[in-house]
Design a protein around this motif. Structure first.
Motif, PDB file in Angstrom:
ATOM      1  N   ARG A  96      -5.516   5.213  15.263  1.00 51.68           N
ATOM      2  CA  ARG A  96      -6.582   5.780  14.438  1.00 51.68           C
ATOM      3  C   ARG A  96      -7.238   6.977  15.113  1.00 51.68           C
ATOM      4  NH1 ARG A  96      -8.809   0.012  12.057  1.00 51.68           N
ATOM      5  NH2 ARG A  96      -7.490   0.022  10.198  1.00 51.68           N
ATOM      6  N   LEU A 121      -3.978  -0.164  16.476  1.00 52.74           N
ATOM      7  CA  LEU A 121      -4.677   0.761  15.580  1.00 52.74           C
ATOM      8  C   LEU A 121      -5.731   1.560  16.322  1.00 52.74           C
ATOM      9  CD1 LEU A 121      -5.078  -1.356  12.352  1.00 52.74           C
ATOM     10  CD2 LEU A 121      -3.824   0.772  12.615  1.00 52.74           C
ATOM     11  N   SER A 145       0.065   4.447   8.178  1.00 52.35           N
ATOM     12  CA  SER A 145       0.765   3.860   7.031  1.00 52.35           C
ATOM     13  C   SER A 145       1.467   2.588   7.496  1.00 52.35           C
ATOM     14  CB  SER A 145       1.810   4.836   6.489  1.00 52.35           C
ATOM     15  OG  SER A 145       1.163   5.930   5.884  1.00 52.35           O
ATOM     16  N   CYS A 146       1.485   1.596   6.615  1.00 51.89           N
ATOM     17  CA  CYS A 146       2.035   0.290   7.027  1.00 51.89           C
ATOM     18  C   CYS A 146       3.460   0.414   7.552  1.00 51.89           C
ATOM     19  CB  CYS A 146       2.026  -0.664   5.843  1.00 51.89           C
ATOM     20  SG  CYS A 146       0.380  -0.906   5.175  1.00 51.89           S
ATOM     21  N   VAL A 182       4.365  -5.079   3.003  1.00 55.65           N
ATOM     22  CA  VAL A 182       4.211  -5.665   4.339  1.00 55.65           C
ATOM     23  C   VAL A 182       4.330  -7.179   4.227  1.00 55.65           C
ATOM     24  CG1 VAL A 182       2.795  -5.725   6.392  1.00 55.65           C
ATOM     25  CG2 VAL A 182       2.636  -3.794   4.843  1.00 55.65           C
ATOM     26  N   ASP A 238       4.811   0.854   0.373  1.00 54.81           N
ATOM     27  CA  ASP A 238       5.133  -0.074   1.465  1.00 54.81           C
ATOM     28  C   ASP A 238       4.869  -1.515   1.063  1.00 54.81           C
ATOM     29  OD1 ASP A 238       5.790   2.026   3.020  1.00 54.81           O
ATOM     30  OD2 ASP A 238       3.870   2.129   4.086  1.00 54.81           O
ATOM     31  N   GLN A 244      -2.500  -7.011  19.855  1.00 53.02           N
ATOM     32  CA  GLN A 244      -2.844  -7.337  18.469  1.00 53.02           C
ATOM     33  C   GLN A 244      -2.984  -6.058  17.669  1.00 53.02           C
ATOM     34  OE1 GLN A 244      -6.166  -9.703  19.595  1.00 53.02           O
ATOM     35  NE2 GLN A 244      -5.243 -11.601  18.840  1.00 53.02           N
ATOM     36  N   MET A 245      -2.913  -6.196  16.361  1.00 54.97           N
ATOM     37  CA  MET A 245      -2.864  -5.015  15.504  1.00 54.97           C
ATOM     38  C   MET A 245      -4.059  -4.103  15.752  1.00 54.97           C
ATOM     39  SD  MET A 245      -2.103  -4.915  11.482  1.00 54.97           S
ATOM     40  CE  MET A 245      -2.696  -3.637  10.390  1.00 54.97           C
ATOM     41  N   GLU A 246      -5.238  -4.690  15.920  1.00 53.17           N
ATOM     42  CA  GLU A 246      -6.417  -3.846  16.135  1.00 53.17           C
ATOM     43  C   GLU A 246      -6.239  -3.013  17.397  1.00 53.17           C
ATOM     44  OE1 GLU A 246      -9.798  -6.376  16.479  1.00 53.17           O
ATOM     45  OE2 GLU A 246      -9.023  -7.472  18.214  1.00 53.17           O
ATOM     46  N   THR A 305      -8.337  -9.740  13.855  1.00 54.08           N
ATOM     47  CA  THR A 305      -7.641  -9.038  14.937  1.00 54.08           C
ATOM     48  C   THR A 305      -6.675  -8.002  14.387  1.00 54.08           C
ATOM     49  OG1 THR A 305      -5.873 -10.647  14.908  1.00 54.08           O
ATOM     50  CG2 THR A 305      -7.718 -11.072  16.393  1.00 54.08           C
ATOM     51  N   MET A 306      -6.534  -7.943  13.045  1.00 52.78           N
ATOM     52  CA  MET A 306      -5.618  -6.960  12.470  1.00 52.78           C
ATOM     53  C   MET A 306      -6.331  -5.644  12.214  1.00 52.78           C
ATOM     54  SD  MET A 306      -3.721  -9.506   9.816  1.00 52.78           S
ATOM     55  CE  MET A 306      -5.061 -10.674   9.725  1.00 52.78           C
ATOM     56  N   GLY A 307      -7.655  -5.657  12.359  1.00 49.23           N
ATOM     57  CA  GLY A 307      -8.396  -4.431  12.068  1.00 49.23           C
ATOM     58  C   GLY A 307      -8.162  -3.988  10.639  1.00 49.23           C
ATOM     59  N   THR A 337       4.871   2.481   9.158  1.00 46.29           N
ATOM     60  CA  THR A 337       5.052   3.025  10.505  1.00 46.29           C
ATOM     61  C   THR A 337       5.544   1.928  11.448  1.00 46.29           C
ATOM     62  OG1 THR A 337       3.162   4.450  10.044  1.00 46.29           O
ATOM     63  CG2 THR A 337       3.925   4.357  12.318  1.00 46.29           C
ATOM     64  N   THR A 364       0.847  -1.189   0.000  1.00 49.24           N
ATOM     65  CA  THR A 364       0.000   0.000   0.000  1.00 49.24           C
ATOM     66  C   THR A 364       0.882   1.238   0.000  1.00 49.24           C
ATOM     67  OG1 THR A 364       0.040   0.125   2.377  1.00 49.24           O
ATOM     68  CG2 THR A 364      -1.735  -1.160   1.398  1.00 49.24           C
ATOM     69  N   HIS A 365       0.238   2.384  -0.136  1.00 51.46           N
ATOM     70  CA  HIS A 365       1.017   3.614  -0.255  1.00 51.46           C
ATOM     71  C   HIS A 365       1.114   4.334   1.072  1.00 51.46           C
ATOM     72  CE1 HIS A 365       2.908   5.256  -3.777  1.00 51.46           C
ATOM     73  NE2 HIS A 365       2.880   6.435  -3.193  1.00 51.46           N
ATOM     74  N   SER A 366       2.316   4.725   1.434  1.00 49.45           N
ATOM     75  CA  SER A 366       2.463   5.507   2.659  1.00 49.45           C
ATOM     76  C   SER A 366       2.275   6.977   2.317  1.00 49.45           C
ATOM     77  CB  SER A 366       3.842   5.301   3.274  1.00 49.45           C
ATOM     78  OG  SER A 366       4.721   6.311   2.825  1.00 49.45           O
TER      79      SER A 366
END
Lengths: 1013, 459, 231
Positions: free
Chosen positions: C168, C164, C225-226, A870, A868, C159-161, B153-155, C228, A860-862
């Protein structure tokens, strides 16, 4: 810097956590403290409680660094790993296993866990230093960078020093002292050696011979003198198969003394190369020369002109405005012609030296151009051209008044500037005469690379006691009574000189992994003072040089800067003896000529087991893992051979079978072979790779000779090349991949560069905002004019980003993993083509085709314009790669990363994920460096977003030619923003409207109008 | 009496079903295959052969999962190889089933009644084969479920802009609908079998499958509605699925992929190959199980005509593709044409043209359409041709795209072949089981073709 | 002949809904399982070589976080105290305590203590303590009430959520920098208003959004952004 201290944040480098035999470095390192020497990696596994420990105990090598050349065993290894990984994939992604964390007992002050430290040191090749800064994570060297403070580096490096960090961690390095084939110990050797030395005392050591590679270390030279004082009868010999005897003899011929020649290309308007490959690693001063040369290739400010006369295509020749392919034996005649041409005030000599019409015309133009630029021109002779050519070059430079301006003479850099071949011959003579009782070889491998006619092996067997000191248990070690495992330069103290004489201190970055010993240590023992450590020896020497109260200060500064201030040699006034040299007649033009060249990857064979270098595409052919014989297109046609056919190259009664590579631009009736391959005892990467051509190489003609027979034989051989197609023609059109113009065209109409798509070609309003953060927008420019195709960026990137090596078979399948590649294109007449280099990293497109098609959003784009990738989200559809017009994405078709070998775990960059099987990867603009920089600057609260000073990508940092510029294009006065405004700036395939953030500066040539006609 | 199921050229069309049949005979003839007839040696042999071939696939998959997709010939630049080729090919084959059962049903093409059943079965198994490949071809197959939108769980959601995500929905919907349609279609016949079967446990099994069908008028009226509804649902899928599949390529910027003609041209191609497969199955089946009465020359001939028609649509596709390559005037598109005609894979491109365009033209002749053996060969040829078409589109487009430096070659490995051929084994094995265990021709729908039924309708 | 009991019809009908429910339940169970402490270790205390009590050292004695976790303000890694740090005090007090034996051994032998990692992020996640501290994210925002933990456990699911959730909308968790290490810090409320820089805040969002400006937080788009966290 002790191993005990290697603790801190556990960076388990995995894409998917919880692999079954997860090995914890920190805890392991705690144990290294006690267990020294060869057991060290075992203890690692043991402590990590690895399930495979038992298995490993019974294996000669740790698994992992699999035999890249042997697909079978590699496959076997794959199966194992695949299995455990597939399972891990199922389970471990849901639940992480418990992870240990191991703090220091006493934490050293200067260490902040999680922050790397940089230490200055230097790598030495053939006696010439490459000054370095080494990144160290908790005392584990992980990345080599150029020392920007050092006059000989200016931040640039060369491929050999870049890759040396892998060499240090090489699990195949000799890990023991060996006596008669059995594991022994340093202590036992010390006890043993007393006897023989005592035996020599009577004869004052007349039976002692030491053979080492060329070295420039003052401290070592000093130590050698001391040793020779102790044993006046003893002799010290130096021999390297790739040596500078010609340059040395040339200097003697011209000036009667062995002087070092330095060039100042920054002052050169006209550069003429007489078969010199001065723009590739291995040429002393390459990094400096590359930078100076590139600086003068800027069409917007006094662009220089470069004529290359060469006997085999080189990356230097690619950069030439005019290139003349001639046979090596013909260069002498040409040099002489140029000399006469420049000596005459006007006109051109009519002496017939067998030059063709074309060549004469060329030389006339060259001479005139040189004359026109007296004092600002330079003629550079090639290392492998005979002394006479060097002498002629000296004469020409003197005549043109270049001396002192573009050419400078200094004292020789090598500690004992002897003719190495002669020195070696003497040794062999003594051995045959039975004068040698005790032979000590350090860092040399004569049983592999000695001139074949000297029959070294036979003489060698006659020596009663042979002691080998080296990094590997190589061909020579095998036939020695004793082998002492050498400490890598990253493990030991020392000092060394760069091409300009500046002394660098060499400091260890890590305690010897296998308890290896440096030459200092060995000499200390031989000199009967075994307690003296390398550190003491070097420091003691410099104490002598710099006595005084402030020594401590001086020492610290020198260590910190990486060099001893004002040790550069000052220019030397030398008078040319005479300018008339006996001309050697050019040999019969019918006879086939053969060139011997050091291999661009493995040099003379010493780097054979360095997988990074093995997999490094050779600059011209892009072949990996092999050597071959280069044949020009015309000759290939006559012989009726294709690429990859086998031919027999015979010289006298020696013959070698080699695969053919038809090299565009290779002079006719001449072939080129590369040294260093066909090793029998190199290690898992090197053993068996390629073909050994030393059997063709005699002491009389080490570099080239005529009279070779080349005949087609049955069979073909797989040469794994990383580049699909080496011209820009496809079908009936030539694609605008590398854009070029001549200087005139560029000056006349600067809009020669094809029109670009409108900046705002999009259906989405407010599109800009999507990917632009107001602070940073990363961009890169690559100046095709500067790029000299030295491959440095590739290795630097590989080291910085933990890029896996895949082996010959996989490369041949088109599965190599380099994040940045250097494409080489040939255009026009295949016998004398125009050639171009084009480094291709990820373009970080603003309209990235890859992002659209990834089903799971793994790329995806940062907001800062990075594309990016992943890894841990990637499911491996490979759609992104299909849709990438630049094909810069790399896929882990198998488990390419070595997850097992502990040495490699220590080597890895903890800031970059080690990719596992089945995920896509690609250039990230070194996002780990960007992040670190951003965090630092945010914490310092700076408002200056120009990153030019402190942020460099790995490729940019290592580039000796400054071809790569990276920075923030949101800032108008950043270097990259300025370059992107340049007329030469263009985006590769920009008509696809991918809007690449990586753009190129078109290549401008500066041809001589006289020759253009 | 003269066998009316064979017609001489120039004669009138063959009937949909041979005369002289009544409810009873139909029921007996079809149900006997399942219930009465002993398992023939031929069946056992054939099934075993397929089963052995199936083992190849299993071997290939095991290797694939334990080592990684590197066991295939795929590389950079050719990221997609056999897996995707086979995927598209199988999906295409699947189409005929739905077309025959749904669309022809809506169009009241009564002749479909005797072939729709195994056409649907074929669809189902083909989709099963196709469905495997998208998962096989993943670098990390064990996380395939990340393509589905679910509260994780990664949202983080899948990328709905990606055609591959559309695929997930298209194919899974298609699979489900086909399954339901097929099953619902069989319910009354299950009931019939339940009644006829003599062994208790067989009654029991078919009874379960029949879901308590009692042939009551109420059942029938609801049934008709339900079946019609399903047909209505399935019809758009025939078009949508392969349209979406074609997007996998059309959305990409690869020269040779990036074209708007793909959706119609893929659908046509799908039906083309689908009918070819129908014939490849129908011709032997009717022979070995003596179903000439029900699968008459009429069906064969109609199928052949459909092939001829769709074949020409495909031909138009090729022509238009070539034309646009030239007319577009784009360097890279232009090279696609050049590369197909002169590149290293040129032979296969011409092979494709021969198989898909040249040879099928003989179908213009009725004599050919009525010659089962020749028809069988032509159908085979078309299947090969359509597979080659996908190979050309996927591999040949990828192997030389934009930058000459990244030109490459694709050489399939044994594993590639093992898995491809293995799926053929899987497919045929399923067909064998189907023939043996389920009514391969819809009994009740045949009944509606009888004069009696007509009479009933008219009352 | 009737082979099925009449009831079968009902069962058949029921089974259709039953099947749907079953599938639904399984999916639901999986989703719950992923978030359960069994997987995330949330609120599960780890066994340690020495039963070190943050409750005692932080809560009772009141030692500042940075006394042990020295690099938290200037490195990605907060730092685990070397044995030396323990011995600074424990060479004076609790000399005889048996539970401290491993510490003394470590100090004597020079062999490191081997702790079990508590807040253990996946290895493909690159978290940086210093920047979070710098932007006013409190220790206990992520680590929970450490001063009330006899044995250390991780508060969040990691966990990622979970990450975030804050990335967010950072405003809902920011606090003044000087409060970052305050374990008993409470977000401003009408009951407990907060005076900061001459302004009285009665609700977190108001404070948060002001701090976002003051601390120059990057936009939500930036910090989600990923790259990060993933490299």
């Amino acid at each position: 810097m002790k191993m005990e201290e290697q603790n801190g944040k556990p960076h388990q480098e995995e894409v998917c956590p919880g692999k079954k035999d997860k090995l914890n470095l920190e805890s392991a390192n705690a144990l290294i403290a006690e267990t020294k020497g060869p057991e060290f990696w075992r203890s690692l596994e043991e402590l990590a409680g690895s399930g495979e420990f038992q298995e490993m105990m019974h294996r000669e090598f740790p698994k992992g660094a699999s035999e890249w050349l042997d697909s079978v065993s590699r496959r076997g290894f794959m199966k194992l790993m695949g299995a455990s990984l597939a399972m891990a994939g199922m389970t471990a992604c849901t639940k992480q296993p418990m992870e240990a964390i191991v703090p220091y007992v006493k934490q050293p002050e200067d260490v902040i866990p999680g922050k790397p430290l940089f230490y200055a040191t230097a790598f030495t090749l053939g006696g010439y230093a490459a000054p370095l800064l080494v990144e160290s994570h908790l005392f584990r060297p992980t990345k080599i960078e150029g020392n920007d403070k050092h006059p000989a580096s200016l931040g640039g490096t060369d491929v050999y020093s870049q890759a040396s960090v892998l060499g240090m961690y090489d699990p195949d390095r000799s890990q023991n002292v060996i006596h008669a084939g059995d594991v022994s110990s340093w202590g036992e050797f010390q006890n043993f050696i007393r006897g023989p030395l005592k035996g020599q005392e009577a004869s004052q050591g007349a039976g002692i011979r030491i053979l080492s590679g060329a070295f420039s270390s003052p401290a070592l030279a000093d130590q050698v003198q001391a040793f020779l004082k102790l044993y006046p009868g003893a002799k010290w010999h130096t021999y390297e198969p790739v040596n500078r005897d010609n340059a040395l003899e040339g200097a003697k011929l011209a000036f009667g003394q062995p002087v070092e020649t330095q060039y100042h290309l920054e002052n050169a308007d006209v550069v003429v190369s007489l078969d010199a490959d001065f723009l590739y690693a291995g040429f002393p001063g390459f990094t400096k020369y590359a930078r100076d040369f590139a600086a003068r290739r800027n069409p917007d400010s006094g662009m220089s002109r470069f004529y290359a006369i060469e006997s085999a295509p080189t990356s230097s020749g690619v950069k030439a405005d005019h290139r003349l392919p001639v046979r090596a034996s013909h260069v002498g005649a040409i040099a002489a012609t140029i000399k006469d041409g420049t000596f005459l005030v006007k006109g051109f000599p009519q002496i017939d030296r067998g030059l063709t019409e074309e060549e004469t015309r060329f030389m006339r133009a060259v001479s005139r151009d040189l004359r026109a630029h007296s004092g600002s021109s330079v003629v550079i002779p090639g290392e492998h051209q005979p002394p006479i050519v060097h002498a002629l070059a000296h004469a020409i430079n003197a005549q043109l008044g270049n001396v002192g301006k573009t050419v400078v003479y200094t004292d020789p850099v090598i500690a004992n500037p002897v003719n190495q071949l002669e020195s070696f011959k003497d040794l062999v003579a003594d051995m045959n005469a039975g004068k040698v009782q005790l032979l000590i070889l350090s860092g040399v491998n004569p049983l592999f690379d000695a001139p074949v006619d000297l029959n070294f092996a036979k003489a060698f067997e006659g020596v009663p006691l042979r002691i080998h000191h080296g990094l590997y248990q190589d061909e020579t070690a095998e036939h020695c009574h004793w082998h002492i495992n050498q400490a890598d330069y990253l493990e030991a103290w020392g000092d060394t000189r760069a091409f300009d004489g500046t002394v660098s201190l060499v400091q260890p970055l890590i305690a010897p992994l296998y308890d290896g010993k440096s030459l200092h240590d060995l000499l200390a023992v031989l000199s009967g003072e075994p307690q003296a450590s390398g550190h003491e020896i070097v420091q003691a020497y410099w104490q002598k040089q710099h006595s005084g109260a402030d020594f401590d200060m001086f020492w610290r500064r020198s260590l910190h800067d990486g060099f001893v201030a004002d040790t550069a040699y000052s220019p030397k006034q030398v008078a040319a003896k005479s300018a008339n040299f006996a001309q050697s007649a050019s040999p019969d033009a019918k006879a086939i000529e053969i060139n011997f060249r050091p291999d661009p990857s493995v040099y003379d064979g010493r780097f054979s087991n360095n997988a990074w270098l093995q997999e490094l595409p050779k600059p011209m052919s892009k072949i990996t893992w092999d050597n071959c014989v280069w044949i020009g297109p015309a000759m290939a046609e006559r012989l009726g051979v294709q690429k990859r056919d086998m031919v027999r190259v015979a010289l006298g009664d020696a013959k070698v079978d080699l695969p053919v590579w038809i090299q565009a631009g290779h002079p006719d009736n001449s072939v080129t072979v590369f040294l260093g391959y066909g090793r029998k005892r190199a290690g898992r990467a090197g053993t068996g790779a390629g073909f050994d051509v030393y059997p063709l190489r005699t002491s009389a003609t080490p570099w080239f000779t005529t009279g070779a027979q080349v005949s087609k034989i049955s069979g073909t051989y797989i040469l794994a090349s990383t580049q699909g197609y080496q011209t820009m023609d496809a079908g009936d059109v030539t694609r605008p991949i590398v854009r070029t113009a001549t200087l005139d065209e560029y000056r006349k109409h600067a809009d020669f560069n094809e029109e670009k798509p409108p900046a705002e070609l999009t259906l989405y309003p407010g599109y800009e905002a999507q990917y632009r953060s107001e602070n940073y927008a990363w961009g890169m420019t690559i100046d095709l004019n500067s790029c000299v195709g030295c491959n440095n960026c590739i290795v630097a990137c590989q080291s910085e980003n933990n890029i896996a090596v895949v082996g010959k078979e996989q490369v041949n399948h088109g599965r190599h993993m380099h994040w940045i590649r250097v494409d080489a294109y040939y255009q026009g007449d295949r016998n004398d083509p125009k050639a171009y280099f084009q480094p291709v990293p990820c373009m970080q497109c603003e309209n990235a085709p890859c992002e659209l098609v990834c089903p799971v959003g793994a790329t995806t784009h940062s907001t800062e314009g990075l594309n990016d990738m992943v890894y841990n989200r990637c499911v491996g559809t490979r759609y992104c790669s299909n849709n990438c017009p630049y094909k810069v994405r790399r896929f882990n078709f198998f488990l390419f990363s070595d997850w097992d070998t502990p040495q490699y775990k220590m080597m890895r960059n903890p800031d970059v994920t080690v990719r596992s099987r089945g995920v896509m990867e690609k250039c990230t603009y070194c996002v780990q460096r960007i992040t670190e920089y951003r965090i630092k600057s945010e914490e310092s609260g700076t408002k200056d977003y120009n990153t030019d000073a402190d942020l460099k990508t790995a490729c940019q940092q290592s580039c000796p030619a400054n071809a790569i510029t990276f920075g923030n294009i949101n800032v108008a006065d950043s270097q990259v923003s300025k370059l992107k405004k340049n007329q030469r700036n263009y985006g590769l395939l920009d008509d696809l409207n991918t809007r690449p953030r990586t753009t190129y500066l078109a290549e401008i040539r500066n041809p001589n109008p006289e020759l253009e006609a | 009496m003269k066998d009316l199921t064979q017609v001489e050229p120039g004669e009138q069309k063959a009937p949909v079903m041979a005369p002289g049949h009544n409810y009873g005979t139909i029921t007996d003839k079809i149900s006997s295959i399942v219930l009465k007839k002993p398992v023939s040696k031929g069946w056992i042999l054939g099934f075993l052969v397929c089963f052995v071939i199936l083992q190849w696939m299993l071997y290939g998959i095991t290797l694939l999962f334990f080592k990684g997709v590197g066991v295939w010939g795929v590389n950079i630049p050719i990221g997609w190889g056999f897996a995707i080729v086979n995927f598209v090919w199988w999906i295409g084959i699947g189409h005929a089933g739905t077309l025959i059962s749904a669309i022809l049903l809506l169009l009241r093409q009564s002749w479909r009644n005797s072939i729709n059943r195994f056409a649907e079965a074929m669809t189902l198994f083909a989709v099963a084969c196709a469905g495997m490949f998208p998962i096989f071809h993943l670098g990390r197959p064990w996380v395939f479920y990340w393509l589905f939108p679910y509260p994780n769980t990664m949202g983080y959601w899948p990328n709905f802009r990606s055609p591959l995500v559309w695929d997930v929905f298209a194919v899974s919907t298609y699979g489900t609908i086909s399954l339901v349609f097929w099953y619902v279609g069989m319910i009354p016949d299950f009931a019939t079998l339940r009644e006829i079967a003599d062994k208790k446990w067989i009654k029991y099994v078919y009874g379960m499958l029949a879901l308590g069908w009692r042939n009551s008028a109420r059942h029938w009226s609801r049934y008709e509605t339900a079946y019609l509804l399903l047909a209505g649902l399935a019809t758009p899928l025939v078009l949508s699925v392969h349209t979406v599949v074609s997007f996998d390529f059309a959305i990409g910027i690869v020269p040779g992929w990036h074209t708007t003609i793909f959706p119609p041209y893929f659908v046509a191609g799908a039906i083309y190959s689908g009918f070819a497969m129908v014939l490849v199955l129908a011709i032997p089946i009717r022979k070995f199980y003596h179903l000439e009465d029900f699968i008459t020359a009429r069906h064969i001939e109609n199928s052949a005509m459909v092939m001829l028609a769709t074949g020409w649509i495909v031909a138009y596709g090729y022509a238009f593709e070539a034309f646009m390559n030239w007319y577009g005037g784009d360097v890279y598109e232009g090279f696609v044409r050049f590369n197909r005609l002169h590149g290293p894979y040129a032979f296969w491109y011409f092979a494709l043209l021969t198989c898909n365009l040249l040879i099928p033209q003989v179908l213009w002749f009725r004599r050919v359409r009525l010659n089962n053996f020749v028809l069988f060969l032509i159908s085979m040829d078309i299947l090969i041709g359509m597979w080659l078409e996908r190979f050309i589109i996927v591999v040949v487009s990828l192997h030389r795209d934009f930058l000459n430096s990244s030109f490459g070659m694709y050489y399939p490995t044994q594993i590639d072949w093992a898995i491809f051929i293995g799926t053929l084994g899987f497919f045929t094995a399923c067909m064998f089981l189907f023939m043996r265990l389920l009514p391969s021709i819809s009994i009740f729908e045949l009944r509606t073709l009888l004069p009696e039924a007509e009479a009933v309708k008219h009352e | 002949m009737q082979i099925f009991h009449r009831a079968t019809n009902t069962i058949a009908k029921a089974s259709i809904y039953g099947a749907l429910l079953l599938v639904g339940f399984i999916l639901w169970a999986c989703i719950q399982f992923q978030r359960s402490p069994y997987v995330t270790y949330a609120h599960v205390a780890r066994p340690q070589p020495v039963p070190f009590s943050h409750e005692h050292h932080v809560g009772a004695i009141g030692i500042d976080c940075r006394y042990c976790h020295t690099s938290v303000e200037n490195s990605n890694f907060a730092g685990i105290p070397p044995t030396k740090t323990c011995m600074n005090c424990h060479s004076q007090i609790w000399l005889g305590a048996g539970m401290l034996q491993p510490v003394r051994d470590s100090y004597a032998t020079g062999k490191s203590l081997v702790w079990n990692r508590v807040d253990d992020l996946p290895d493909f996640v690159y978290f940086d303590h210093s920047i979070h501290i710098n932007k006013g994210v409190g220790c206990n925002t992520c680590h929970g009430p450490v001063d009330r933990m006899p044995l250390m456990y991780n508060e969040g699911s990691l966990q990622m959520e979970w990450c975030l959730d804050c990335h967010r909308s950072p405003a809902k968790n920011l606090r003044p920098r000087d409060q970052v290490f305050n374990m008993r810090y409470e977000q401003p409320s009408t009951q407990k208003p907060l005076l900061y820089e001459g302004k009285i805040y009665t609700d977190q969002m108001a404070l948060g959004s002001d701090l976002v400006k003051q601390y120059h937080l990057r936009t939500v788009a930036d910090i989600t952004s990923c790259s990060t966290c993933h490299r």
